[in-house]
Design a protein around this motif. Structure first.
Motif, PDB file in Angstrom:
ATOM      1  N   ARG A   1       0.745  -1.201  -0.064  1.00  0.00           N
ATOM      2  CA  ARG A   1       0.017   0.004   0.041  1.00  0.00           C
ATOM      3  C   ARG A   1       0.792   1.281  -0.047  1.00  0.00           C
ATOM      4  O   ARG A   1       1.694   1.481   0.884  1.00  0.00           O
ATOM      5  N   LEU A   2       0.812   2.002  -1.058  1.00  0.00           N
ATOM      6  CA  LEU A   2       1.643   3.045  -1.333  1.00  0.00           C
ATOM      7  C   LEU A   2       0.739   4.147  -0.776  1.00  0.00           C
ATOM      8  O   LEU A   2      -0.553   4.366  -0.584  1.00  0.00           O
ATOM      9  N   SER A   3       1.449   5.210  -0.185  1.00  0.00           N
ATOM     10  CA  SER A   3       0.812   6.423   0.572  1.00  0.00           C
ATOM     11  C   SER A   3       1.222   7.726  -0.177  1.00  0.00           C
ATOM     12  O   SER A   3       2.454   7.903  -0.660  1.00  0.00           O
ATOM     13  N   CYS A   4       0.309   8.715  -0.341  1.00  0.00           N
ATOM     14  CA  CYS A   4       0.792   9.956  -0.959  1.00  0.00           C
ATOM     15  C   CYS A   4       0.226  11.284   0.041  1.00  0.00           C
ATOM     16  O   CYS A   4      -1.012  11.165   0.043  1.00  0.00           O
ATOM     17  N   ALA A   5       1.298  11.479   0.673  1.00  0.00           N
ATOM     18  CA  ALA A   5       0.731  12.539   1.851  1.00  0.00           C
ATOM     19  C   ALA A   5       0.795  13.960   1.422  1.00  0.00           C
ATOM     20  O   ALA A   5       1.886  14.215   0.729  1.00  0.00           O
ATOM     21  N   ALA A   6      -0.263  14.477   1.356  1.00  0.00           N
ATOM     22  CA  ALA A   6      -0.236  15.923   0.782  1.00  0.00           C
ATOM     23  C   ALA A   6      -0.267  17.058   2.180  1.00  0.00           C
ATOM     24  O   ALA A   6      -0.634  16.735   3.083  1.00  0.00           O
ATOM     25  N   SER A   7       0.302  18.222   1.519  1.00  0.00           N
ATOM     26  CA  SER A   7       0.431  19.181   2.716  1.00  0.00           C
ATOM     27  C   SER A   7       0.244  20.455   1.795  1.00  0.00           C
ATOM     28  O   SER A   7       0.424  20.490   0.473  1.00  0.00           O
ATOM     29  N   GLY A   8      -0.069  21.713   2.609  1.00  0.00           N
ATOM     30  CA  GLY A   8      -0.174  22.949   2.036  1.00  0.00           C
ATOM     31  C   GLY A   8      -1.716  23.157   1.661  1.00  0.00           C
ATOM     32  O   GLY A   8      -2.213  24.494   2.008  1.00  0.00           O
ATOM     33  N   TYR A   9      -2.406  22.168   1.145  1.00  0.00           N
ATOM     34  CA  TYR A   9      -3.679  22.385   0.890  1.00  0.00           C
ATOM     35  C   TYR A   9      -4.651  21.187   1.011  1.00  0.00           C
ATOM     36  O   TYR A   9      -3.788  20.177   1.061  1.00  0.00           O
ATOM     37  N   SER A  10      -6.004  21.021   1.138  1.00  0.00           N
ATOM     38  CA  SER A  10      -6.494  19.836   1.457  1.00  0.00           C
ATOM     39  C   SER A  10      -6.603  19.089   0.017  1.00  0.00           C
ATOM     40  O   SER A  10      -6.845  19.267  -1.079  1.00  0.00           O
ATOM     41  N   ILE A  11      -6.811  17.893   0.339  1.00  0.00           N
ATOM     42  CA  ILE A  11      -6.689  16.770  -0.968  1.00  0.00           C
ATOM     43  C   ILE A  11      -8.248  17.045  -1.746  1.00  0.00           C
ATOM     44  O   ILE A  11      -8.486  16.555  -2.702  1.00  0.00           O
ATOM     45  N   ARG A  12      -9.088  17.490  -0.669  1.00  0.00           N
ATOM     46  CA  ARG A  12     -10.637  17.464  -1.275  1.00  0.00           C
ATOM     47  C   ARG A  12     -10.589  18.708  -2.387  1.00  0.00           C
ATOM     48  O   ARG A  12     -11.821  18.311  -3.131  1.00  0.00           O
ATOM     49  N   ASP A  13      -9.665  19.583  -2.400  1.00  0.00           N
ATOM     50  CA  ASP A  13     -10.049  20.410  -3.656  1.00  0.00           C
ATOM     51  C   ASP A  13      -9.067  19.982  -4.916  1.00  0.00           C
ATOM     52  O   ASP A  13      -8.924  20.665  -5.985  1.00  0.00           O
ATOM     53  N   TYR A  14      -8.362  18.787  -4.664  1.00  0.00           N
ATOM     54  CA  TYR A  14      -7.749  18.344  -5.764  1.00  0.00           C
ATOM     55  C   TYR A  14      -7.903  16.982  -6.490  1.00  0.00           C
ATOM     56  O   TYR A  14      -8.562  16.510  -5.781  1.00  0.00           O
ATOM     57  N   ALA A  15      -7.647  16.590  -7.618  1.00  0.00           N
ATOM     58  CA  ALA A  15      -7.567  15.371  -8.168  1.00  0.00           C
ATOM     59  C   ALA A  15      -6.129  15.085  -8.054  1.00  0.00           C
ATOM     60  O   ALA A  15      -5.119  15.523  -8.242  1.00  0.00           O
ATOM     61  N   ILE A  16      -6.101  13.505  -7.424  1.00  0.00           N
ATOM     62  CA  ILE A  16      -4.707  12.975  -7.206  1.00  0.00           C
ATOM     63  C   ILE A  16      -4.661  11.782  -8.008  1.00  0.00           C
ATOM     64  O   ILE A  16      -5.301  10.868  -7.967  1.00  0.00           O
ATOM     65  N   GLY A  17      -3.512  11.881  -8.650  1.00  0.00           N
ATOM     66  CA  GLY A  17      -3.549  10.620  -9.794  1.00  0.00           C
ATOM     67  C   GLY A  17      -2.008   9.924  -9.340  1.00  0.00           C
ATOM     68  O   GLY A  17      -1.065  10.342  -8.737  1.00  0.00           O
ATOM     69  N   TRP A  18      -2.138   8.527  -9.665  1.00  0.00           N
ATOM     70  CA  TRP A  18      -1.010   7.629  -9.494  1.00  0.00           C
ATOM     71  C   TRP A  18      -0.431   7.295 -10.743  1.00  0.00           C
ATOM     72  O   TRP A  18      -1.228   6.719 -11.687  1.00  0.00           O
ATOM     73  N   PHE A  19       0.729   7.341 -11.057  1.00  0.00           N
ATOM     74  CA  PHE A  19       1.500   7.079 -12.148  1.00  0.00           C
ATOM     75  C   PHE A  19       2.747   6.122 -11.789  1.00  0.00           C
ATOM     76  O   PHE A  19       3.217   5.901 -10.639  1.00  0.00           O
ATOM     77  N   ARG A  20       3.216   5.294 -12.889  1.00  0.00           N
ATOM     78  CA  ARG A  20       4.413   4.482 -12.648  1.00  0.00           C
ATOM     79  C   ARG A  20       5.333   4.522 -13.880  1.00  0.00           C
ATOM     80  O   ARG A  20       4.844   4.866 -14.903  1.00  0.00           O
ATOM     81  N   GLN A  21       6.681   4.364 -13.522  1.00  0.00           N
ATOM     82  CA  GLN A  21       7.544   4.202 -14.664  1.00  0.00           C
ATOM     83  C   GLN A  21       8.578   3.060 -14.458  1.00  0.00           C
ATOM     84  O   GLN A  21       9.286   2.909 -13.586  1.00  0.00           O
ATOM     85  N   ALA A  22       8.184   2.028 -15.315  1.00  0.00           N
ATOM     86  CA  ALA A  22       9.284   0.703 -15.321  1.00  0.00           C
ATOM     87  C   ALA A  22      10.573   1.099 -15.863  1.00  0.00           C
ATOM     88  O   ALA A  22      10.577   1.872 -16.908  1.00  0.00           O
ATOM     89  N   PRO A  23      11.464   0.382 -15.417  1.00  0.00           N
ATOM     90  CA  PRO A  23      13.115   0.553 -16.325  1.00  0.00           C
ATOM     91  C   PRO A  23      12.698   0.426 -17.598  1.00  0.00           C
ATOM     92  O   PRO A  23      12.225  -0.605 -18.199  1.00  0.00           O
ATOM     93  N   GLY A  24      13.240   1.336 -18.206  1.00  0.00           N
ATOM     94  CA  GLY A  24      13.397   1.357 -20.021  1.00  0.00           C
ATOM     95  C   GLY A  24      11.999   1.702 -20.507  1.00  0.00           C
ATOM     96  O   GLY A  24      11.861   1.883 -21.803  1.00  0.00           O
ATOM     97  N   LYS A  25      10.966   2.134 -19.771  1.00  0.00           N
ATOM     98  CA  LYS A  25       9.614   2.314 -20.328  1.00  0.00           C
ATOM     99  C   LYS A  25       9.274   3.573 -19.979  1.00  0.00           C
ATOM    100  O   LYS A  25       9.660   4.424 -19.092  1.00  0.00           O
TER     101      LYS A  25
END
Length: 125
Positions: A19-43
């Motif tokens: 389970r990965l976590s993305c902790a936000a600070s500065g503003y509430s995540i309720r005002d934002y869209a949060i996306g998850w992305f990944r990059q495999a080696p060489g891709k």
């Protein structure tokens, strides 16, 4: 500007979970869209999923290999977005990033203007 910090990556055996976590600070995540992305080696970097206040968007550029195994969720009290990853495969290995954009989810990752530093996920026996 919203600041994001990913954590929770590491080494896991095939079939395991993280389970990965993305902790936000500065503003509430309720005002934002949060996306998850990944990059495999060489891709190229690819989208996984995006969570906004009232919707979930799944990126489908590379078929449906992650949709059934990965789930996004949020904890507004902790101001954190999560990526639950189950039944992990070696091809899931890569650096995982979270990113934010004000408002709703976007189709193009270039539209996300706040990015975390990434967390390494390695799936290997």
């Amino acid at each position: 500007q919203l600041r994001l910090v990913e954590s929770g990556g590491g080494l896991v055996q095939p079939g395991g979970s993280l389970r990965l976590s993305c902790a936000a600070s500065g503003y509430s995540i309720r005002d934002y869209a949060i996306g998850w992305f990944r990059q495999a080696p060489g891709k190229e970097r690819e989208g996984i999923s995006c969570l906004s206040y009232n919707a979930v968007y799944t990126y489908t550029n590379y078929a449906d290999s992650m949709k059934g195994r990965f789930t996004v969720s949020s904890d507004n009290v902790k101001n954190t977005v999560y990526l639950q990853m189950n039944s992990l495969k070696p091809e899931d290995t890569g650096i995982y990033y979270c990113a934010a954009v004000w408002g709703s989810c976007r189709r193009t990752m270039a539209d996300f203007d706040s990015w975390g530093q990434g967390t390494q996920v390695t799936v290997s026996s």
